[in-house]
Scaffold this motif. Structure first.
Motif, short mmCIF file in Angstrom:
data_model
loop_
_atom_site.label_atom_id
_atom_site.label_comp_id
_atom_site.label_asym_id
_atom_site.label_seq_id
_atom_site.Cartn_x
_atom_site.Cartn_y
_atom_site.Cartn_z
N ASP A 1 -11.03 -4.14 43.71
CA ASP A 1 -10.33 -2.93 44.16
C ASP A 1 -10.83 -2.51 45.53
N SER B 1 -13.09 12.47 44.58
CA SER B 1 -11.96 12.34 45.51
C SER B 1 -11.94 13.45 46.54
N GLU C 1 -16.01 14.17 38.72
CA GLU C 1 -14.59 14.44 38.94
C GLU C 1 -14.30 14.96 40.34
N PHE D 1 -17.74 0.35 40.01
CA PHE D 1 -16.39 0.14 40.53
C PHE D 1 -16.05 -1.35 40.50
N ASP D 2 -14.76 -1.63 40.61
CA ASP D 2 -14.28 -3.00 40.63
C ASP D 2 -14.36 -3.51 42.07
N ARG E 1 -17.85 2.11 34.81
CA ARG E 1 -16.78 2.20 35.81
C ARG E 1 -16.34 3.64 36.03
N SER F 1 -12.53 4.69 39.85
CA SER F 1 -11.26 3.98 39.73
C SER F 1 -10.75 3.60 41.12
N ARG F 2 -9.71 2.79 41.16
CA ARG F 2 -9.12 2.43 42.45
C ARG F 2 -8.58 3.68 43.15
N GLU F 3 -8.04 4.59 42.36
CA GLU F 3 -7.52 5.84 42.94
C GLU F 3 -8.63 6.62 43.63
N ARG F 4 -9.78 6.71 43.01
CA ARG F 4 -10.91 7.41 43.63
C ARG F 4 -11.39 6.68 44.87
#
Length: 284
Positions: A240, A194, A191, A236-237, A210, A213-216
């Motif tokens: 993204d 970021s 967590e 991850f994607d 996964r 995320s895209r936000e991270r």
């Protein structure tokens, strides 16, 4: 020592076939040598060897010859009770359904003593090799994040740390974080990604889930390099990361790419150990 049928795989699978033959085993291959599909007899095999790591695209396992091989089609014609050796990740697949339906005996390579540790060590050396090629700086002093602290993650992080990289380990379990700290590295929960991303110049993911995320991902500097080292679905994607303008590299199956001979040796030991164990159980 047994009739082994190797269904698909990468260059380590081909070297595995050669090693098993030198050890006086009978070996059939499918999709590893040109034309080998014309002579195979899966029903004669004592053990079916599926690729490691388990990898399927469009229902097909990888081959060196370009042959299309659905693993469940191979399993459908072997004799009931035949030993099947494979990596993890078979759950909820047509191959697993066939194994259950035919009452085949499944054993995972990771069950063999020492295999997981040896494979992690080879993978970690390969990860560091590719990491060195992705930066114009030295690893010494480079801020690096390693996600995951299982066998592979730990081996990778420790090697980077030994070369002077400023390694931060992100792990979900507190026990893993404590282990990383005892190994001399900073460790934080996933967590915290970021908050730490801005200082990172390289991220190596070893978690097959996964977690980013895209936000991270958006918190990473544009000059940060992402190395995906985990098996599917990865951490991850890739799309993204691409849309965010991040440089990335997907590196599945590292042992087969970097050190196929050493990887084949580890697999050979695992196969012989599991096969011998199975033969002993049958005689009891």
């Amino acid at each position: 020592m047994g009739n082994f049928f190797i269904a698909g795989g990468d260059s380590r699978a081909l070297r595995l076939a050669q090693r098993l033959k030198r050890g006086r085993g009978q070996v059939q291959t499918l999709g590893l040598l040109e034309g080998d599909e014309q002579t195979v007899r899966p029903e004669q095999a004592d053990a079916i060897l599926l690729p490691y790591p388990w990898s399927v695209r469009g229902g097909l396992i990888p081959t060196l010859t370009g042959l299309s091989v659905h693993p469940e089609n191979v399993l459908r014609v072997v004799s009931p009770g035949t030993l099947v050796l494979a990596g993890g990740g078979l759950e909820d697949t047509p191959a697993m359904n066939e194994i259950r339906r035919r009452e085949l005996r499944l054993r995972l390579y990771g069950e063999a003593q020492g295999f997981a540790e040896r494979n992690a060590a080879i993978s970690a050396e390969a990860a560091v090799f590719y990491a060195m090629g992705e930066t114009e700086a030295t690893l010494e002093g480079l801020p690096v994040m390693v996600l995951g602290y299982g066998l592979f993650g730990r081996e990778t992080a420790r090697r980077l740390n030994a070369l002077g990289a400023r390694v931060t380990v992100l792990a979900r379990r507190e026990e893993a974080r404590q282990l990383a700290r005892s190994d001399g590295m900073r460790a934080c929960p996933v967590e915290a990604f970021s908050a730490l991303a801005g200082e990172s110049r390289m991220v190596l993911n070893t978690v097959p889930a996964r977690v980013l995320s895209r936000e991270r991902l958006s918190a990473l500097p544009k000059d940060c390099v992402l190395l995906e080292l985990a098996s599917a679905p990865g951490g991850f994607d890739p799309e993204d990361a691409r849309k965010l303008g991040l440089r990335q590299r997907n590196l599945p199956g590292l042992p087969g790419k970097y050190a196929p001979e050493a990887a084949a040796e580890a697999l050979e030991k695992a196969c012989r150990q599991l096969f011998s164990r199975e033969m002993e159980e049958k005689t009891l």
